[in-house]
Design an enzyme around this catalytic site. Structure first.
Site, PDB file in Angstrom:
ATOM      1  N   TYR A 114       0.019  -5.050  -9.892  1.00  0.00           N
ATOM      2  CA  TYR A 114      -1.337  -5.106 -10.435  1.00  0.00           C
ATOM      3  C   TYR A 114      -1.398  -4.458 -11.810  1.00  0.00           C
ATOM      4  CZ  TYR A 114      -6.459  -4.814 -10.361  1.00  0.00           C
ATOM      5  OH  TYR A 114      -7.792  -4.960 -10.637  1.00  0.00           O
ATOM      6  N   SER A 119       3.583  -4.511  -3.951  1.00  0.00           N
ATOM      7  CA  SER A 119       2.163  -4.264  -4.192  1.00  0.00           C
ATOM      8  C   SER A 119       1.421  -5.588  -4.406  1.00  0.00           C
ATOM      9  CB  SER A 119       2.004  -3.307  -5.382  1.00  0.00           C
ATOM     10  OG  SER A 119       0.683  -2.841  -5.488  1.00  0.00           O
ATOM     11  N   ASP A 177       1.059   5.605   2.127  1.00  0.00           N
ATOM     12  CA  ASP A 177       0.561   4.780   1.021  1.00  0.00           C
ATOM     13  C   ASP A 177      -0.967   4.731   1.064  1.00  0.00           C
ATOM     14  OD1 ASP A 177      -0.014   2.873  -0.888  1.00  0.00           O
ATOM     15  OD2 ASP A 177       1.473   1.422  -0.169  1.00  0.00           O
ATOM     16  N   HIS A 213       3.069   4.751  -2.073  1.00  0.00           N
ATOM     17  CA  HIS A 213       3.078   3.371  -2.552  1.00  0.00           C
ATOM     18  C   HIS A 213       4.426   2.955  -3.133  1.00  0.00           C
ATOM     19  CE1 HIS A 213       1.110  -0.344  -3.432  1.00  0.00           C
ATOM     20  NE2 HIS A 213       1.272  -0.249  -4.730  1.00  0.00           N
TER      21      HIS A 213
END
Length: 337
Positions: free
Chosen positions: A92, A187, A273, A308
């Site tokens: 992202y 992700s 996460d 993450h």
């Protein structure tokens, strides 16, 4: 940050119901049909990367609505045989960056296409080169909320379509074994790879780590971290649009794509996460392939003390070993070409 989601034993059997729109399959069938009306490749130009053992091309292909989407296509120098290919999707806020940044897959002997993220590239990394000409629909300023009130206008309808078209693009490129193509991402990239697995029936493999857009409703209840936090922030201002937003997001739900996927799958997840809560990854993993009538090979690796970043380089090494078995790397020359 301590573990904040479900206990591990509950995650391992977590199979939530998903609220799928009745026209989920028709929505994506029509979207992809429209995108496939024109030839996929626009241009393939050699790019100078400063690397002697890798050759790279600046690729433009047609994505959603025929829009031009950029990417880097790389392969080992001095190798003429068709190679299995990895299509990689960036996280992202990132763009495709510079051609020398992502060398893992090409050094492992694969042809490699890194797709640019339309309308992103300004938050991390080294930029992108693909605008989003459809980004003027009502919604928040960040990609996660652009066009959120209507699934036809939503940013991820376009980005997922681009991701599917990237597979068609790599299959049309020279030196690719079109029968051995894998989708890979972390992700946001993991969410895109999972969507591709559900929309491309003959994909050879998928590798997903810390996927975004999985278990979306629960994630919005658990975290305010971006990107989910951008959706929450938008709804905190536009009170009363929750129902419309959740309807839109239901078309992008990674668990729904996972249910329709049949390719062998490799997952990774950090149990701490707070960006993409681990229950989303487990929901997708546990329901993976259930609508296909087959029992696809799949495995998941959990990292109890990681967030993450997941397993980071340890996870990548596991991916390399797993994909070599699933696809088999092509021949690699040790000499510069």
């Amino acid at each position: 940050m301590p573990a904040f989601d479900l206990p591990t034993r509950e995650l391992e059997r977590y199979r939530p119901e998903v609220q799928e729109p009745p026209d989920f399959d028709g929505f994506w069938r029509d979207t992809l049909k429209e995108a496939a009306q024109a030839d996929v490749l626009v241009s393939v130009r050699p790019a100078e990367s400063g690397l002697r053992l890798t050759r790279t091309w600046d690729v433009t292909f047609r994505g959603f609505a025929g829009d031009p989407v950029r990417g880097w296509y790389s392969r080992p120098a001095g190798v003429g045989e068709p190679l299995p290919a990895v299509v990689e999707y960036a996280g992202y806020g990132r763009g495709r960056g510079l051609p020398h940044e992502r060398l893992t897959w090409v050094n492992a002997g694969y042809a490699h296409l890194l797709m640019d993220n339309r309308g992103q590239g300004d938050q991390y990394g080294n930029g992108g080169a693909t605008p989003d000409p459809h980004a003027s629909a009502p919604g928040g300023p960040g990609p996660a909320a652009r066009g959120l009130p209507d699934p036809r206008d939503y940013h991820y309808r376009r980005l997922i379509t681009d991701a599917v078209r990237a597979v068609a693009a790599v299959r049309a490129l020279p030196g690719v074994d079109a029968s051995r193509v894998a989708a890979v991402g972390n992700s946001q990239g993991g969410g895109l790879a999972l969507a591709v697995a559900g929309l491309v029936p003959d994909l050879a493999a998928v590798l997903v780590t810390a996927p975004f857009l999985c278990g979306i409703r629960r994630a919005l209840e658990l975290t305010d971290a971006s990107p989910y936090g951008e959706i929450s922030a938008y709804l905190s201002v536009h009170r009363g649009l929750e129902e419309a937003a959740y309807r839109t997001l239901a078309y992008m739900e990674g668990v729904s794509f996972a249910r329709r996927a049949a390719a062998p799958a490799h997952f990774g997840v950090g149990l701490r996460d707070t960006v993409c809560p681990p229950s989303g990854a487990y929901a997708a993993f546990n329901r993976y392939g259930e609508l296909t009538g087959v029992d696809p090979r799949k495995e998941i690796h959990a990292y109890p003390y990681n967030g993450h970043e997941g397993g980071d380089a340890v996870q990548v090494r596991r991916q390399l070993d797993w994909l070599a078995e699933a696809l088999g790397p092509g021949p690699v020359s040790s000499q510069p070409g």
